[in-house]
Design a protein around this motif. Structure first.
Motif, short mmCIF file in Angstrom:
data_model
loop_
_atom_site.label_atom_id
_atom_site.label_comp_id
_atom_site.label_asym_id
_atom_site.label_seq_id
_atom_site.Cartn_x
_atom_site.Cartn_y
_atom_site.Cartn_z
N LEU A 111 7.56 -9.62 4.76
CA LEU A 111 6.19 -9.27 5.14
C LEU A 111 6.17 -8.25 6.26
O LEU A 111 5.36 -7.30 6.26
CB LEU A 111 5.42 -10.53 5.56
N GLU A 112 7.06 -8.41 7.22
CA GLU A 112 7.12 -7.46 8.33
C GLU A 112 7.53 -6.07 7.85
O GLU A 112 6.97 -5.05 8.28
CB GLU A 112 8.08 -7.96 9.40
N LYS A 145 4.55 -4.50 6.08
CA LYS A 145 3.54 -4.14 7.08
C LYS A 145 3.95 -2.87 7.81
O LYS A 145 3.14 -1.95 7.98
CB LYS A 145 3.35 -5.30 8.06
N ASN A 146 5.20 -2.81 8.25
CA ASN A 146 5.70 -1.65 9.00
C ASN A 146 5.76 -0.40 8.12
O ASN A 146 5.69 0.72 8.63
CB ASN A 146 7.07 -1.95 9.59
N TYR A 158 1.83 -0.81 4.19
CA TYR A 158 1.11 -1.40 3.07
C TYR A 158 0.12 -2.47 3.53
O TYR A 158 0.44 -3.30 4.40
CB TYR A 158 2.09 -2.04 2.08
N LYS A 159 -1.08 -2.46 2.96
CA LYS A 159 -2.01 -3.56 3.14
C LYS A 159 -1.55 -4.71 2.25
O LYS A 159 -0.96 -4.49 1.19
CB LYS A 159 -3.42 -3.14 2.76
N MET A 160 -1.87 -5.94 2.66
CA MET A 160 -1.44 -7.10 1.89
C MET A 160 -2.57 -8.10 1.72
O MET A 160 -3.50 -8.15 2.53
CB MET A 160 -0.23 -7.76 2.57
N ILE A 186 1.33 -14.90 11.32
CA ILE A 186 1.26 -13.78 10.39
C ILE A 186 -0.16 -13.61 9.84
O ILE A 186 -0.37 -12.95 8.82
CB ILE A 186 2.26 -13.94 9.21
N THR A 201 -2.57 -11.86 10.86
CA THR A 201 -3.09 -10.49 10.91
C THR A 201 -2.50 -9.59 9.84
O THR A 201 -2.91 -8.44 9.69
CB THR A 201 -2.82 -9.85 12.29
N TYR A 202 -1.53 -10.11 9.08
CA TYR A 202 -0.86 -9.29 8.07
C TYR A 202 -1.73 -9.08 6.83
O TYR A 202 -1.49 -8.15 6.06
CB TYR A 202 0.45 -9.95 7.63
N SER A 206 -5.32 -8.61 4.71
CA SER A 206 -6.70 -8.12 4.79
C SER A 206 -7.54 -8.55 3.59
O SER A 206 -8.75 -8.28 3.56
CB SER A 206 -6.71 -6.59 4.90
N LYS A 247 0.21 3.07 -0.18
CA LYS A 247 0.21 3.04 1.29
C LYS A 247 -1.15 3.43 1.83
O LYS A 247 -1.92 4.15 1.20
CB LYS A 247 1.27 3.99 1.84
#
Length: 209
Positions: A85-86, A89-90, A93-95, A115, A117-118, A120, A208
């Motif tokens: 996931l990190e 995110k880095n 990509y939105k998840m 996690i 905030t990862y 949306s 992205k």
């Protein structure tokens, strides 16, 4: 966007879920689950094997979510998921998450693991046999395609019917062998492999932000 299934994919709820289901088999008059046999069956086939009537499924799903909430502290992330996931995110990509579990259970898990905030996008309490419809609705709401990541045969079936790319993970509900039959070449054995598969599919869709 990358959308994940929750139970069995992000959260290791499978072992506890099986124990709880088997513990209440006599009370609700269905057959116990055999973990090995389960790995080769779709959700619908498993229901038939257990002798669960369709009309009883909504209540049983609610009851299981309730039990999982009561034992939430026992549920951990699957190995390597935090890093996966990190990485996504880095990489920009939105998840999101689409799951049959409750919003309370999912939000509590995400918060406990820092996690929250990862993600949306989140759709919870999806009926077990309505994954196709939930993915179709997500496409309309998001107005874009996405890569789906799940651990079941039904995830692959639902994605194919919605013309969505799907990465299967081998650490959840269905076995590697059964997943390879329906999604050959895109069954990740570990989180690093999942990251590679997901990003290759996502790059083709220019997902992205």
């Amino acid at each position: 966007m990358i959308i994940f299934d929750f139970d069995g994919t992000i959260a290791d709820t499978i072992s506890l879920g099986i124990k709880l289901i088997n513990d209440y088999s006599e009370r609700f008059h269905y057959n116990k689950i055999d973990r090995e046999k389960m790995g080769g069956l779709s959700a619908f086939e498993l229901m038939k094997e257990m002798g669960i009537k369709l009309y009883r499924l909504p209540y049983l799903a609610w009851f299981l979510r309730k039990l999982l909430k009561e034992r939430a502290s026992e549920i951990k992330m699957n190995p390597g998921i935090d890093g996966l996931l990190e990485n996504l995110k880095n990489a920009g990509y939105k998840m999101g998450i689409i799951t049959s579990n409750s919003s309370e259970n999912v939000k509590d898990f995400l918060k406990r693991n820092q996690i929250e905030t990862y993600f949306s996008y989140m759709k919870t309490k999806v009926p077990l046999l309505k994954k196709k419809k939930s993915l179709s609705k997500a496409k309309r709401q998001l107005k874009t395609g996405f890569v789906y990541v799940g651990d079941e045969i039904r995830d692959v079936d639902a994605c194919r019917k919605n013309n969505l790319p799907v990465v299967s993970v081998a650490w959840g509900f269905n076995s590697v062998e059964s997943l390879e039959q329906v999604n050959p070449g895109l069954v990740a054995k570990n989180a690093d492999q999942a990251n590679t598969f997901i990003q290759k599919l996502a790059e083709k869709l220019i997902l992205k932000t």
